[in-house]
Write a protein that holds these residues in place. Structure first.
Motif, PDB file in Angstrom:
ATOM      1  N   GLY A  19      85.740  81.036  23.949  1.00  0.00           N
ATOM      2  CA  GLY A  19      86.726  81.996  24.441  1.00  0.00           C
ATOM      3  C   GLY A  19      86.107  83.332  24.776  1.00  0.00           C
ATOM      4  O   GLY A  19      86.477  83.975  25.767  1.00  0.00           O
ATOM      5  N   GLU A  20      85.167  83.804  23.950  1.00  0.00           N
ATOM      6  CA  GLU A  20      84.515  85.090  24.211  1.00  0.00           C
ATOM      7  C   GLU A  20      83.680  85.048  25.485  1.00  0.00           C
ATOM      8  O   GLU A  20      83.668  86.002  26.265  1.00  0.00           O
ATOM      9  CB  GLU A  20      83.636  85.465  23.012  1.00  0.00           C
ATOM     10  N   VAL A  21      82.978  83.934  25.691  1.00  0.00           N
ATOM     11  CA  VAL A  21      82.170  83.795  26.897  1.00  0.00           C
ATOM     12  C   VAL A  21      83.070  83.754  28.135  1.00  0.00           C
ATOM     13  O   VAL A  21      82.777  84.402  29.155  1.00  0.00           O
ATOM     14  CB  VAL A  21      81.307  82.525  26.837  1.00  0.00           C
ATOM     15  N   ALA A  22      84.155  83.004  28.027  1.00  0.00           N
ATOM     16  CA  ALA A  22      85.070  82.891  29.159  1.00  0.00           C
ATOM     17  C   ALA A  22      85.647  84.246  29.542  1.00  0.00           C
ATOM     18  O   ALA A  22      85.737  84.594  30.720  1.00  0.00           O
ATOM     19  CB  ALA A  22      86.189  81.907  28.825  1.00  0.00           C
ATOM     20  N   ALA A  23      86.036  85.038  28.539  1.00  0.00           N
ATOM     21  CA  ALA A  23      86.622  86.355  28.798  1.00  0.00           C
ATOM     22  C   ALA A  23      85.589  87.319  29.373  1.00  0.00           C
ATOM     23  O   ALA A  23      85.886  88.114  30.269  1.00  0.00           O
ATOM     24  CB  ALA A  23      87.204  86.920  27.507  1.00  0.00           C
ATOM     25  N   ARG A  24      84.368  87.267  28.874  1.00  0.00           N
ATOM     26  CA  ARG A  24      83.333  88.205  29.313  1.00  0.00           C
ATOM     27  C   ARG A  24      82.915  87.947  30.758  1.00  0.00           C
ATOM     28  O   ARG A  24      82.691  88.884  31.523  1.00  0.00           O
ATOM     29  CB  ARG A  24      82.113  88.113  28.402  1.00  0.00           C
ATOM     30  N   TYR A  25      82.809  86.678  31.158  1.00  0.00           N
ATOM     31  CA  TYR A  25      82.289  86.353  32.487  1.00  0.00           C
ATOM     32  C   TYR A  25      83.356  85.887  33.475  1.00  0.00           C
ATOM     33  O   TYR A  25      83.037  85.502  34.602  1.00  0.00           O
ATOM     34  CB  TYR A  25      81.194  85.292  32.363  1.00  0.00           C
ATOM     35  N   GLY A  26      84.618  85.942  33.061  1.00  0.00           N
ATOM     36  CA  GLY A  26      85.693  85.621  33.996  1.00  0.00           C
ATOM     37  C   GLY A  26      85.737  84.172  34.412  1.00  0.00           C
ATOM     38  O   GLY A  26      86.008  83.875  35.597  1.00  0.00           O
ATOM     39  N   VAL A  27      85.430  83.249  33.511  1.00  0.00           N
ATOM     40  CA  VAL A  27      85.497  81.820  33.820  1.00  0.00           C
ATOM     41  C   VAL A  27      86.454  81.154  32.837  1.00  0.00           C
ATOM     42  O   VAL A  27      86.942  81.783  31.903  1.00  0.00           O
ATOM     43  CB  VAL A  27      84.100  81.164  33.723  1.00  0.00           C
ATOM     44  N   SER A  28      86.693  79.878  33.032  1.00  0.00           N
ATOM     45  CA  SER A  28      87.611  79.177  32.143  1.00  0.00           C
ATOM     46  C   SER A  28      86.891  78.739  30.860  1.00  0.00           C
ATOM     47  O   SER A  28      85.687  78.470  30.864  1.00  0.00           O
ATOM     48  CB  SER A  28      88.203  77.956  32.849  1.00  0.00           C
ATOM     49  N   LYS A  29      87.645  78.660  29.817  1.00  0.00           N
ATOM     50  CA  LYS A  29      87.108  78.215  28.537  1.00  0.00           C
ATOM     51  C   LYS A  29      86.651  76.760  28.635  1.00  0.00           C
ATOM     52  O   LYS A  29      85.652  76.360  28.006  1.00  0.00           O
ATOM     53  CB  LYS A  29      88.193  78.361  27.460  1.00  0.00           C
ATOM     54  N   THR A  30      87.361  75.982  29.450  1.00  0.00           N
ATOM     55  CA  THR A  30      87.008  74.575  29.641  1.00  0.00           C
ATOM     56  C   THR A  30      85.623  74.438  30.247  1.00  0.00           C
ATOM     57  O   THR A  30      84.834  73.568  29.850  1.00  0.00           O
ATOM     58  CB  THR A  30      88.044  73.892  30.550  1.00  0.00           C
ATOM     59  N   LEU A  31      85.293  75.303  31.214  1.00  0.00           N
ATOM     60  CA  LEU A  31      83.979  75.245  31.853  1.00  0.00           C
ATOM     61  C   LEU A  31      82.873  75.545  30.849  1.00  0.00           C
ATOM     62  O   LEU A  31      81.842  74.858  30.820  1.00  0.00           O
ATOM     63  CB  LEU A  31      83.912  76.240  33.008  1.00  0.00           C
ATOM     64  N   VAL A  32      83.084  76.547  30.028  1.00  0.00           N
ATOM     65  CA  VAL A  32      82.068  76.912  29.031  1.00  0.00           C
ATOM     66  C   VAL A  32      81.838  75.760  28.062  1.00  0.00           C
ATOM     67  O   VAL A  32      80.699  75.405  27.737  1.00  0.00           O
ATOM     68  CB  VAL A  32      82.487  78.178  28.268  1.00  0.00           C
ATOM     69  N   HIS A  33      82.923  75.147  27.611  1.00  0.00           N
ATOM     70  CA  HIS A  33      82.838  74.009  26.691  1.00  0.00           C
ATOM     71  C   HIS A  33      82.084  72.850  27.352  1.00  0.00           C
ATOM     72  O   HIS A  33      81.199  72.223  26.737  1.00  0.00           O
ATOM     73  CB  HIS A  33      84.259  73.578  26.318  1.00  0.00           C
ATOM     74  N   LYS A  34      82.402  72.582  28.615  1.00  0.00           N
ATOM     75  CA  LYS A  34      81.766  71.488  29.340  1.00  0.00           C
ATOM     76  C   LYS A  34      80.263  71.728  29.511  1.00  0.00           C
ATOM     77  O   LYS A  34      79.447  70.816  29.308  1.00  0.00           O
ATOM     78  CB  LYS A  34      82.438  71.333  30.705  1.00  0.00           C
ATOM     79  N   LEU A  35      79.887  72.958  29.862  1.00  0.00           N
ATOM     80  CA  LEU A  35      78.477  73.280  30.071  1.00  0.00           C
ATOM     81  C   LEU A  35      77.686  73.191  28.768  1.00  0.00           C
ATOM     82  O   LEU A  35      76.546  72.710  28.751  1.00  0.00           O
ATOM     83  CB  LEU A  35      78.344  74.685  30.663  1.00  0.00           C
ATOM     84  N   HIS A  36      78.278  73.648  27.687  1.00  0.00           N
ATOM     85  CA  HIS A  36      77.579  73.598  26.400  1.00  0.00           C
ATOM     86  C   HIS A  36      77.295  72.163  25.986  1.00  0.00           C
ATOM     87  O   HIS A  36      76.176  71.824  25.553  1.00  0.00           O
ATOM     88  CB  HIS A  36      78.418  74.308  25.337  1.00  0.00           C
TER      89      HIS A  36
END
Length: 250
Positions: A19-36
């Motif tokens: 959630g913090e990454v998504a908020a900081r870089y303006g992307v979806s939380k789902t994308l961050v989870h998928k990339l990780h």
């Protein structure tokens, strides 16, 4: 550093939550989870964006039909007869192959079998030049109009070349230099000043074709030229013609 790499390292190195990454870089939380999770499986290969191209294309013309289209093209040309899409389509129909003329042209074009013929471009493909941004270029012109009362007036207009938005339109007994500067200034106060203007070579707009006329804002030009020079606005005029001065279209 690629965008995906930044997002992944924000989780793995900076220890930020999805959630913090998504908020900081303006992307979806789902994308961050998928990339990780992709990084956990693939390692550094996850840094590179994946192609969005589908693995298969169900609507793509089968290779055997594409090859037949190209073979027919060559055969018809060798015979010295018409080898256009319509003719090829007729030959394919005799072989119980149904293919639209558009698809045939696409196959021929992709294979380099069609020579470009700019003169055959449809009119819709020719685009008129327009300014890239609002207030980049304003155009102005005026015209004579006869009223039902029998009186004659002159109508002046200002438009934004980018949007074709009519900024100003008014009628006057006669268009003078003061009319031009007054209507231009009123429009600018409402919409902001343009970077440049485009008009014909009428004396109310420019004295550049008049004997001794310079229009450099040093007192030698008319009121409009002096105003634009003072404001640092570029003045453009239609090319002079030996017969008449062309007017920009409003």
């Amino acid at each position: 550093m690629a965008k995906y790499e930044i997002l992944i390292k924000a989780v793995t190195i900076q220890k930020l939550s999805y959630g913090e990454v998504a908020a900081r870089y303006g992307v979806s939380k789902t994308l961050v989870h998928k990339l990780h999770h992709r990084w956990l499986v693939e390692g550094d290969a996850a840094y590179e964006p994946r192609s969005r191209r589908p693995r298969s294309s169900p609507t793509r013309t089968p290779d055997r039909i594409r090859e037949r289209v190209l073979a027919l093209r060559d055969e018809l040309i060798a015979l010295g007869v018409d080898a256009g899409a319509d003719t090829i389509s007729e030959h394919l129909a005799r072989e119980r192959i149904s293919l639209s003329r558009v698809t045939i042209w696409r196959i021929l074009t992709a294979a380099g079998k069609v020579s470009p013929q700019p003169q055959k471009r449809p009119r819709s493909s020719w685009r008129r030049f327009t300014a890239d941004r609002p207030n980049e270029l304003w155009q102005s012109d005026f015209t004579h109009v006869s009223l039902s009362t029998g009186a004659d007036v002159e109508v002046i207009g200002w438009i934004d070349d980018h949007s074709r938005y009519l900024l100003h339109l008014s009628a006057h007994p006669r268009i003078t230099g003061h009319t031009v500067t007054d209507t231009f200034t009123a429009s600018a106060h409402e919409h902001g000043y343009p970077a440049a203007t485009l008009t014909d070579n009428g004396m109310v707009y420019t004295t550049r074709l008049a004997r001794g006329g310079r229009g450099r804002g040093d007192g030698a030009g008319n009121a409009f030229e002096t105003l634009l020079a003072t404001l640092g606005i570029i003045q453009k005029n239609a090319e002079a013609s030996p017969r008449a001065s062309p007017r920009p279209q409003l």
